[in-house]
Design a protein around this motif. Structure first.
Motif, PDB file in Angstrom:
ATOM      1  N   ASP A 638     -21.300   6.651 -21.806  1.00  0.00           N
ATOM      2  CA  ASP A 638     -21.708   7.055 -20.465  1.00  0.00           C
ATOM      3  C   ASP A 638     -21.939   8.555 -20.383  1.00  0.00           C
ATOM      4  OD1 ASP A 638     -21.568   4.462 -19.554  1.00  0.00           O
ATOM      5  OD2 ASP A 638     -19.458   4.621 -18.995  1.00  0.00           O
ATOM      6  N   ARG A 639     -20.992   9.300 -20.941  1.00  0.00           N
ATOM      7  CA  ARG A 639     -21.155  10.752 -20.950  1.00  0.00           C
ATOM      8  C   ARG A 639     -22.383  11.164 -21.737  1.00  0.00           C
ATOM      9  NH1 ARG A 639     -15.520  13.086 -22.799  1.00  0.00           N
ATOM     10  NH2 ARG A 639     -14.660  11.025 -22.343  1.00  0.00           N
ATOM     11  N   MET A 640     -22.622  10.479 -22.839  1.00  0.00           N
ATOM     12  CA  MET A 640     -23.781  10.815 -23.664  1.00  0.00           C
ATOM     13  C   MET A 640     -25.081  10.562 -22.904  1.00  0.00           C
ATOM     14  SD  MET A 640     -25.078  12.005 -26.408  1.00  0.00           S
ATOM     15  CE  MET A 640     -23.681  12.100 -27.540  1.00  0.00           C
ATOM     16  N   VAL A 641     -25.150   9.461 -22.162  1.00  0.00           N
ATOM     17  CA  VAL A 641     -26.358   9.168 -21.385  1.00  0.00           C
ATOM     18  C   VAL A 641     -26.619  10.281 -20.376  1.00  0.00           C
ATOM     19  CG1 VAL A 641     -27.365   7.603 -19.688  1.00  0.00           C
ATOM     20  CG2 VAL A 641     -26.204   6.682 -21.698  1.00  0.00           C
ATOM     21  N   VAL A 644     -27.725  13.502 -22.254  1.00  0.00           N
ATOM     22  CA  VAL A 644     -29.090  13.392 -22.797  1.00  0.00           C
ATOM     23  C   VAL A 644     -30.108  13.566 -21.675  1.00  0.00           C
ATOM     24  CG1 VAL A 644     -30.754  11.804 -23.818  1.00  0.00           C
ATOM     25  CG2 VAL A 644     -28.470  12.028 -24.816  1.00  0.00           C
ATOM     26  N   MET A 645     -29.881  12.891 -20.552  1.00  0.00           N
ATOM     27  CA  MET A 645     -30.791  13.049 -19.418  1.00  0.00           C
ATOM     28  C   MET A 645     -30.792  14.482 -18.906  1.00  0.00           C
ATOM     29  SD  MET A 645     -30.048   9.548 -17.288  1.00  0.00           S
ATOM     30  CE  MET A 645     -31.133  10.063 -15.980  1.00  0.00           C
ATOM     31  N   GLY A 646     -29.614  15.081 -18.830  1.00  0.00           N
ATOM     32  CA  GLY A 646     -29.534  16.464 -18.389  1.00  0.00           C
ATOM     33  C   GLY A 646     -30.274  17.409 -19.305  1.00  0.00           C
ATOM     34  N   ASN A 647     -30.166  17.185 -20.609  1.00  0.00           N
ATOM     35  CA  ASN A 647     -30.888  18.045 -21.557  1.00  0.00           C
ATOM     36  C   ASN A 647     -32.389  17.843 -21.450  1.00  0.00           C
ATOM     37  OD1 ASN A 647     -29.234  19.634 -23.888  1.00  0.00           O
ATOM     38  ND2 ASN A 647     -28.003  17.992 -22.994  1.00  0.00           N
TER      39      ASN A 647
END
Length: 783
Positions: A638-641, A644-647
């Protein structure tokens, strides 16, 4: 015109020995020709250094009627070495100019004008009616003779009438001005000048009834109020500023268009080179209309107060209904909920998780701890997690975290930590410079030129104060619950820390104050001060969202405000140096991307990483073990999603800035903050619903209401009534009339709606997790 000034000064000495001697040295004409002249007659004549011609005119001057008189001179020869000198001598005024008239532009460019027209300043008379004479002296130092045409005419519609449009033509060498007299009962008027032509650039000036009238490009800005204009100009004039109850409206066409954003001519190859200005005539029309009266001011202020006081009334009603509901359901809910698992909660305090900082203690000690002074507690004095630092690393890197895992620190420490947000907030100032108003809806009050733009910021202050009162009420209720050892307050729900809420409410009030200061004189040099608290609000909202589920590891106030100060610093640099500066945008984009990456790592590993000399070795090791030796997915999906979207969003914004290089850097920086806030808020809501949590009715109403209001607010924001990205003259092309109560414009409505939307957004953050108030913290997930 220095050559013209000396003969004018010496005219008074004519007939005296001193004057005759000096004028003889200057080549005083040996022959003086006197001619009685009439209005509306064109005189074709020739003048040489041996002949001086004096034309005598007479006209009747009335105390109750002002009649404009205009002198026009046209020469056939364009020699400038020995131009014709024109001196107009009136009863109480002298006007002098040369023909061809030489007007200077930037870099000492010279533009000759062979046709010159000037309006004579009309001296005041005390008599009911009298006949006055004035003289037009024509002379030159040229021995060859210069042919000229002279015409003196009366100006039609010299006195402007209220609400009556008058059209005319002006050029740089033929400026125009008109008189306006305040009618009885009118204390304020708005003077509007319009043209269908963007260029040539022109100037509108409001001057008192005094001689001389400054009506040339090189002196029109000396006195009075003035505006450069392309198609539109508007100035609100108040009777109290003009003792004679009248004023002049002066229109001047500039020699160059650079001041209005037009192209700049080439640099002259020779210093004395004359440049043909071409056709610079401009058709304009002027109309003077009464401005709003005091009743409209009162109506606007009452409307503004009524709108925001209604939120106080609505909040009071909602609070009464909520308190009544809590009283009806509090006793059975406490018995039903806590009777089942209060023993389990007590047991959990001495379970295996106790190594992580809990100590078994009686509940009555909790109340005593709450009464201790916060000033004696520091976060660095003792950390309930520091004794077993390895456990901190283990617990914070669990695959599934609960709020109880990140809410172990002493409540007094965290309360003081987050109260500092409120204390550090009040630190910003602002300044003022050249002003960009919506002049078609700028209502002055005292020294304020656009009082309506200032008044409309009242909503930020009033709603910010209302939010502080709501937070204070919740804070008091929570403290009372702690003092009576309420298990729901001690061990259930999102940990209640109100320091950031107080900071948010104060920031909203400060946004209103600084926005009002900015609108005293809005311009590009002080816009970053208007946006400073917008950055603050966006940053505080993101911190509050993160703090909800990560109270132990949220950033300190000093770190947070240091980062926000860096953002404001870059905002200033961007405004000053960012326009079309490739080097600045490259540096900023690199810093933006690096900051995004570092923040992503900080959030992904919950702060359990170090930036030191071994960072590259550890990164290579992780890549080798997780990507090369065996392909494994991320532990925290969840944190990775989210990251990734934030980046993707931030890298895209960085690329857009580097490619497009927008002129409005402050708004671009604000867009970055808002995009990240919206992304995190959407992620929070989605994860909340995925965790089988629910959104209560009040929070849902706040979310829907706020979304609708934000939509309308942004519509009015993008109307763009003025823009300091262009010249003041080009900005006025976007000006529009008032649309609400004849007092407020589109930008004022943006102030109204955005203050309401921000208040609603704060309420969403305050109420969105109320459904968890009866849920144990070890059953609330971290995301």
């Amino acid at each position: 015109n220095e050559d013209a000034r000396l003969p004018v000064a010496l005219t008074g000495f004519r007939g005296s020995n001193f004057g005759n001697d000096i004028l003889g040295l200057l080549g005083d004409p040996k022959t003086v020709v006197h001619k009685d002249a009439d209005f509306e007659v064109t005189y074709n004549d020739t003048v040489t250094s041996d002949i001086q011609t004096i034309y005598t005119f007479n006209h009747t001057v009335s105390r109750n009627k002002t009649e404009g008189v205009r002198v026009s001179v046209n020469v056939q020869s364009e020699q400038v070495e020995n131009p014709i000198l024109i001196v107009v001598r009136q009863k109480q005024a002298v006007l002098s100019f040369q023909v061809p008239l030489i007007l200077r532009g930037l870099y000492q460019r010279k533009y000759p004008y062979a046709h010159v027209g000037r309006t004579l300043c009309q001296p005041q008379t005390r008599a009911l009616s009298e006949t006055q004479f004035f003289f037009v002296d024509v002379s030159t130092l040229s021995s060859q003779g210069v042919h000229y045409q002279l015409r003196v005419s009366r100006v039609d519609s010299f006195t402007l009438q209220t609400d009556k449009k008058f059209s005319f033509v002006a050029t740089p060498s033929q400026p125009q001005y008109f008189k306006y007299v305040f009618p009885d009962g009118v204390d304020s008027v708005i003077v509007k000048v319009n043209s269908q032509m963007n260029f040539p650039c022109s100037v509108m000036s409001i001057q008192d009834i005094l001689c001389p009238v400054y009506d040339l490009d090189n002196n029109v800005a000396f006195i009075g109020m003035y505006q450069t204009m392309t198609t539109t100009a508007a100035i609100t004039v108040q009777r109290k500023d003009f003792p004679s109850n009248s004023f002049y409206v002066v229109i001047v066409v500039k020699t160059e268009d650079e001041a209005c954003g037009g192209p700049l001519r080439f640099y002259p190859l020779r210093p004395d080179e004359l440049i043909d200005a071409g056709n610079r005539s401009k058709v304009l029309d002027v109309v003077v209309s009464p401005a709003i009266n005091s009743e409209v001011y009162v109506m606007g202020m009452l409307f503004c107060l009524g709108i925001f006081l209604s939120f106080y009334v609505l909040t009071f009603l909602v609070a009464c209904i909520e308190n009544k509901r809590l009283v009806e359901w509090s006793v059975p809910s406490v018995r039903d909920v806590y009777g089942e698992y209060s023993e389990a909660v007590t047991d959990s305090m001495v379970s295996a998780d106790a190594n992580y900082g809990y100590m078994e203690r009686p509940l009555d000690s909790v109340g005593r701890c709450r009464q201790e002074s916060l000033s004696s507690v520091e976060e660095d004095d003792y950390d309930t997690l520091a004794d077993i630092d390895s456990d901190k690393n283990i617990v914070r890197t669990k695959k599934f975290l609960c709020v109880s895992d990140l809410a172990r620190k002493d409540k007094r420490i965290l309360s003081k930590k987050y109260q500092i947000y409120f204390c550090v907030l009040l630190t910003l100032r602002r300044n003022q410079d050249i002003c960009y108003y919506n002049f078609l809806c700028a209502h002055p009050l005292g020294a304020l030129s656009a009082f309506n733009n200032i008044l409309s910021n009242l909503g930020y202050v009033m709603l910010g104060l209302l939010f502080l009162l709501i937070v204070l009420q919740r804070d008091i209720m929570h403290n009372r619950a702690l003092l009576r050892n309420d298990l729901a307050a001690l061990e259930c729900g999102i940990p209640k820390h109100f320091g950031l809420y107080y900071a948010m409410g104060t920031a909203l009030m400060m946004e209103g104050l600084l926005s009002a200061c900015y609108h005293v004189c809005p311009n590009y040099t002080n816009f970053q001060f208007d946006t400073s608290f917008m950055y603050m609000i966006a940053g505080l909202c993101m911190l509050k969202l993160y703090q909800k589920r990560h109270p132990d590891i949220n950033a300190s106030a000093y770190t947070a405000y240091a980062c926000l100060a860096a953002v404001i610093f870059f905002s200033v640099l961007g405004v000053v140096f960012g326009k079309d500066n490739t080097a600045f945008w490259i540096v900023f984009s690199i810093i933006h991307i690096l900051a995004t990456l570092l923040l992503s790592i900080q959030l992904y590993y919950m702060g359990r990483w170090r930036l030191d000399s071994g960072i590259l070795r550890r990164m290579l090791y992780v890549i080798y073990t997780d990507c090369i030796r065996q392909c494994s997915g991320p532990m925290y999906i969840d944190r990775m999603v989210l990251l990734v979207m934030g980046n993707i969003v931030n890298w895209s914004l960085a690329a857009y800035g580097l490619i497009e290089r927008p002129n409005d850097f402050a708004s671009y920086l604000l867009a970055i903050a808002i995009c990240n806030l919206l992304l995190y808020f959407a992620f929070y809501i989605i994860m909340k619903l995925r965790s089988n949590e629910r959104i209560q009715f009040l929070a849902l109403v706040c979310i829907l209401f706020t979304a609708v209001v934000w939509g309308f607010a942004l519509f009015f924001f993008f109307q763009g009534l003025s823009t300091w990205q262009k010249t003041p003259a080009e900005s006025r092309e976007h000006n529009r009339d008032c649309i609400l109560l004849s007092f407020f414009d589109d930008h004022d409505i943006w102030h109204f709606l955005s203050s309401i939307a921000m208040f609603g957004s704060f309420l969403v953050l305050l109420t969105m997790d109320d459904d968890l108030d009866t849920v144990q913290r070890d059953k609330i997930y971290v995301f």
